[in-house]
Design an enzyme around this catalytic site. Structure first.
Site, PDB file in Angstrom:
ATOM      1  N   THR A 218      -4.643  13.941   5.931  1.00 29.75           N
ATOM      2  CA  THR A 218      -3.085  13.210   5.865  1.00 29.75           C
ATOM      3  C   THR A 218      -3.156  15.001   6.754  1.00 29.75           C
ATOM      4  O   THR A 218      -2.169  14.853   8.009  1.00 29.75           O
ATOM      5  CB  THR A 218      -2.193  13.723   5.131  1.00 29.75           C
ATOM      6  OG1 THR A 218      -2.788  12.432   4.110  1.00 29.75           O
ATOM      7  CG2 THR A 218      -1.019  13.320   5.413  1.00 29.75           C
TER       8      THR A 218
ATOM      9  N   LYS B 231       5.431   1.927  -3.156  1.00 30.52           N
ATOM     10  CA  LYS B 231       4.975   3.075  -3.264  1.00 30.52           C
ATOM     11  C   LYS B 231       5.453   3.327  -5.320  1.00 30.52           C
ATOM     12  O   LYS B 231       5.797   2.565  -5.430  1.00 30.52           O
ATOM     13  CB  LYS B 231       6.582   4.179  -2.909  1.00 30.52           C
ATOM     14  CG  LYS B 231       5.777   5.509  -2.853  1.00 30.52           C
ATOM     15  CD  LYS B 231       4.684   6.193  -2.726  1.00 30.52           C
ATOM     16  CE  LYS B 231       4.945   7.566  -1.247  1.00 30.52           C
ATOM     17  NZ  LYS B 231       4.406   7.730  -0.528  1.00 30.52           N
TER      18      LYS B 231
ATOM     19  N   ASN C 128      -2.376  19.983  -0.243  1.00 30.31           N
ATOM     20  CA  ASN C 128      -3.405  18.962   0.079  1.00 30.31           C
ATOM     21  C   ASN C 128      -2.416  18.582   1.817  1.00 30.31           C
ATOM     22  O   ASN C 128      -3.678  18.320   2.683  1.00 30.31           O
ATOM     23  CB  ASN C 128      -3.180  17.561  -0.477  1.00 30.31           C
ATOM     24  CG  ASN C 128      -4.812  16.875   0.228  1.00 30.31           C
ATOM     25  OD1 ASN C 128      -5.802  18.085   0.379  1.00 30.31           O
ATOM     26  ND2 ASN C 128      -4.809  15.738   0.245  1.00 30.31           N
TER      27      ASN C 128
ATOM     28  N   SER D 277      -6.953   5.829   4.258  1.00 31.99           N
ATOM     29  CA  SER D 277      -7.075   4.912   2.746  1.00 31.99           C
ATOM     30  C   SER D 277      -7.972   3.503   2.627  1.00 31.99           C
ATOM     31  O   SER D 277      -8.045   2.729   2.325  1.00 31.99           O
ATOM     32  CB  SER D 277      -5.559   4.484   2.410  1.00 31.99           C
ATOM     33  OG  SER D 277      -5.590   5.822   1.475  1.00 31.99           O
TER      34      SER D 277
ATOM     35  N   LYS E 271       5.030   2.854   8.698  1.00 36.01           N
ATOM     36  CA  LYS E 271       4.071   3.619   8.604  1.00 36.01           C
ATOM     37  C   LYS E 271       2.872   2.780   8.744  1.00 36.01           C
ATOM     38  O   LYS E 271       2.146   3.079  10.038  1.00 36.01           O
ATOM     39  CB  LYS E 271       4.202   4.504   7.276  1.00 36.01           C
ATOM     40  CG  LYS E 271       2.708   5.694   7.696  1.00 36.01           C
ATOM     41  CD  LYS E 271       2.674   6.886   6.953  1.00 36.01           C
ATOM     42  CE  LYS E 271       3.690   7.368   6.279  1.00 36.01           C
ATOM     43  NZ  LYS E 271       2.739   8.176   4.650  1.00 36.01           N
TER      44      LYS E 271
ATOM     45  N   LYS F 231       1.030  -1.307   0.503  1.00 33.30           N
ATOM     46  CA  LYS F 231       0.431   0.189   0.302  1.00 33.30           C
ATOM     47  C   LYS F 231       0.870   1.517  -0.486  1.00 33.30           C
ATOM     48  O   LYS F 231       1.629   1.593   1.287  1.00 33.30           O
ATOM     49  CB  LYS F 231      -1.110   0.379   1.668  1.00 33.30           C
ATOM     50  CG  LYS F 231      -1.736   1.200   1.582  1.00 33.30           C
ATOM     51  CD  LYS F 231      -2.963   0.997   0.565  1.00 33.30           C
ATOM     52  CE  LYS F 231      -4.135   1.835   0.631  1.00 33.30           C
ATOM     53  NZ  LYS F 231      -4.082   2.641  -1.056  1.00 33.30           N
TER      54      LYS F 231
HETATM   55  N1  GLU Z   1       1.303   9.286  -0.066  1.00 31.13           N
HETATM   56  C1  GLU Z   1       0.531   9.043   1.008  1.00 31.13           C
HETATM   57  C2  GLU Z   1       1.841   8.832   1.829  1.00 31.13           C
HETATM   58  O1  GLU Z   1       2.684   8.690   1.625  1.00 31.13           O
HETATM   59  C3  GLU Z   1      -1.255   8.241   1.247  1.00 31.13           C
HETATM   60  C4  GLU Z   1      -1.236   6.870   0.922  1.00 31.13           C
HETATM   61  C5  GLU Z   1      -1.852   5.806   1.206  1.00 31.13           C
HETATM   62  O2  GLU Z   1      -2.625   5.936   1.632  1.00 31.13           O
HETATM   63  O3  GLU Z   1      -1.415   4.329   0.670  1.00 31.13           O
HETATM   64  O4  GLU Z   1       1.073   8.153   2.876  1.00 31.13           O
END
Ligand code: GLU
Length: 459
Positions: free
Chosen positions: A201, A116, A252, A392, A104, A80
């Protein structure tokens, strides 16, 4: 993977090796071997996927665009993490960001692994139709490795709900008849997205700051008074005092966080500076954040950067260059732009005592050590900016049930989850003298190591 991430993973494993109450089943030779295995597993990605997207530009020219999907670890669930569109995207960077996603998710007990993606373009140089083709092509090229139970992308720098809607639609066409709502998160609400995802976020980042400087403090004053951790001193110094804040990045994350700060009744804070890729705006009496949010909404996301534009936005502010935000004499500096903003070459100019990482990896490893040496309190990325991936996860769940929660419910659950993490982490942070980043890594790595062990992956 970036040396700074592998270093800190190794440090975590080194300290956990000595804590015999952690994984007590493993002792002596077996323990040393298992911890060596853990270092090998966690400091390397499972898969590296790279393609050159073939895209026809508006003028008929066909170009090749480098695109990546990195899958770091799936011990806790499907991979994810976001997909970023930025001209500086490269293999090493995306692997590192994928590893941060693993940590995370583990830290916040989100049942996902870490991945990613990235496309090496400046999205501002592409038309809407070209961006659509890039999104569709990305899904076509990586289609075998993506899916609601395999790898679930989301927005990141340079992407948003529009791109996720396009990508989900392409995924749906390719995998016709298969579940598709959970294939991408961060979609628009009309297209199966979650209420509250867009703001998640920024709200989460602000909540970590508020919790640190207010909620946790109120409940744990006695522990704080007797602790020698720099946080205790900082929290008590800043307690009930007016705080000045500077926010780097007004996208954002930064814009939502600045709005939260502007309206917050728990902490007496004012946002005196914000910045974006063009400019820093400063007003010692506090900026009118709602007016700036309104201005950016009608100006392609850019802050006003000339005197006329500042007047048109109806705000009072001094115009400084974009880097100036980092060096202001403010209590709290929030980094909500890109990685590597505070480095060895500029760390000496940083004056804030509290630094919050809204972006991923905005402080380099060397700069981090220098700041900690000076007694700064740094709220690290994997703790502070997890709101996006947590919501998410809620979006993914809602897509499975095709039942949707109210925005209040989503935000309540988000903050509860972040609070649970902070309550789990702070006692060891206060008790051990380790940095908050190292403490968070330790927690995440304990979770991952336990699961790897239970799953039989360490022998
Ligand atoms: N891009 C965001 C992050 O770095 C969200 C990732 C997601 O929702 O999967 O945490």
């Amino acid at each position: 993977m970036a040396k700074q991430t592998t270093d800190i993973i190794e440090r975590s494993l080194q300290s956990l090796l000595g804590e015999n109450s952690f994984l007590p089943e493993l002792q002596d030779e077996a323990r040393t071997k298992a911890f060596r295995s853990l270092t090998a597993i966690l400091s390397t990605p499972n898969h590296i996927h790279k393609s050159y997207l073939r895209i026809a530009r508006e003028n008929g020219e066909v170009v090749r665009i480098p695109a990546f999907r990195m899958q770091h670890n799936d011990t806790l669930g499907p991979y994810k993490g976001g997909i970023r569109f930025h001209e500086s995207v490269n293999e090493e960077e995306i692997i590192n960001l994928a590893a941060l996603m693993t940590l995370k998710n583990a830290l916040h007990e989100v049942p996902f692994g870490g991945g990613k993606g990235g496309v090496a373009i400046n999205p501002r140089e592409y038309s809407t139709r070209e961006l659509y083709r890039i999104c569709a092509k990305y899904v076509q090229y990586f289609t075998d490795i993506l899916g609601p139970d395999k790898d679930i992308p989301a927005p990141d720098v340079g992407t948003g709900s529009r791109e996720m809607d396009w990508m989900m639609s392409e995924y749906k066409s390719i995998h016709y008849g298969k579940p598709y709502l959970g294939s991408f998160t961060g979609k628009s609400v009309l297209n199966g997205g979650s209420l509250g995802r867009k703001e998640a976020t920024g709200k989460g980042v602000y909540y970590t700051l508020r919790y640190l400087l207010h909620d946790y403090l109120i409940e744990n004053q006695q522990i704080l008074i007797s602790s020698e951790c720099p946080y205790a001193a900082t929290a008590l110094t800043y307690w009930n005092r007016p705080l000045t804040m500077a926010v780097q990045g007004f996208g954002n994350v930064g814009s939502v966080l600045a709005t939260e700060a502007y309206h917050c009744e728990y902490i007496n804070n004012k946002v005196v500076a914000v910045s974006d890729r063009n400019v820093t705006l400063y007003n010692s009496a506090g900026l009118n954040i709602p007016a700036l949010v309104q201005y950016t909404a009608t100006n392609l996301g850019d802050l006003p950067s000339t005197l006329e534009q500042v007047n048109a936005a109806g705000i009072q502010a001094e115009i400084l260059d974009r880097e100036a935000i980092l060096y202001l004499d403010v209590d709290v500096l929030v980094l909500a732009a890109l990685e590597d903003q505070i480095r060895l070459d500029n760390v000496d100019q940083i004056r804030s005592r509290i630094i919050v990482e809204g972006a991923n990896a905005p402080i380099t490893g060397e700069a981090d050590e220098i700041l900690l040496g000076k007694g700064a309190v740094i709220i690290p990325d994997i703790l502070a900016n997890a709101g996006g991936v947590i919501v998410s996860y809620f979006e993914w769940l809602q897509g499975r049930e095709t039942q949707y929660y109210s925005e209040d419910e989503v935000i309540k659950q988000l903050l509860n989850k972040m609070k649970a993490t902070m309550n789990a982490v702070y006692p060891s942070y206060l008790g051990t003298g380790r940095s908050l980043r190292q403490t968070c890594y330790n927690h995440a790595i304990m979770k991952l190591s336990t699961n790897l062990y239970i799953q039989g992956k360490l022998f």
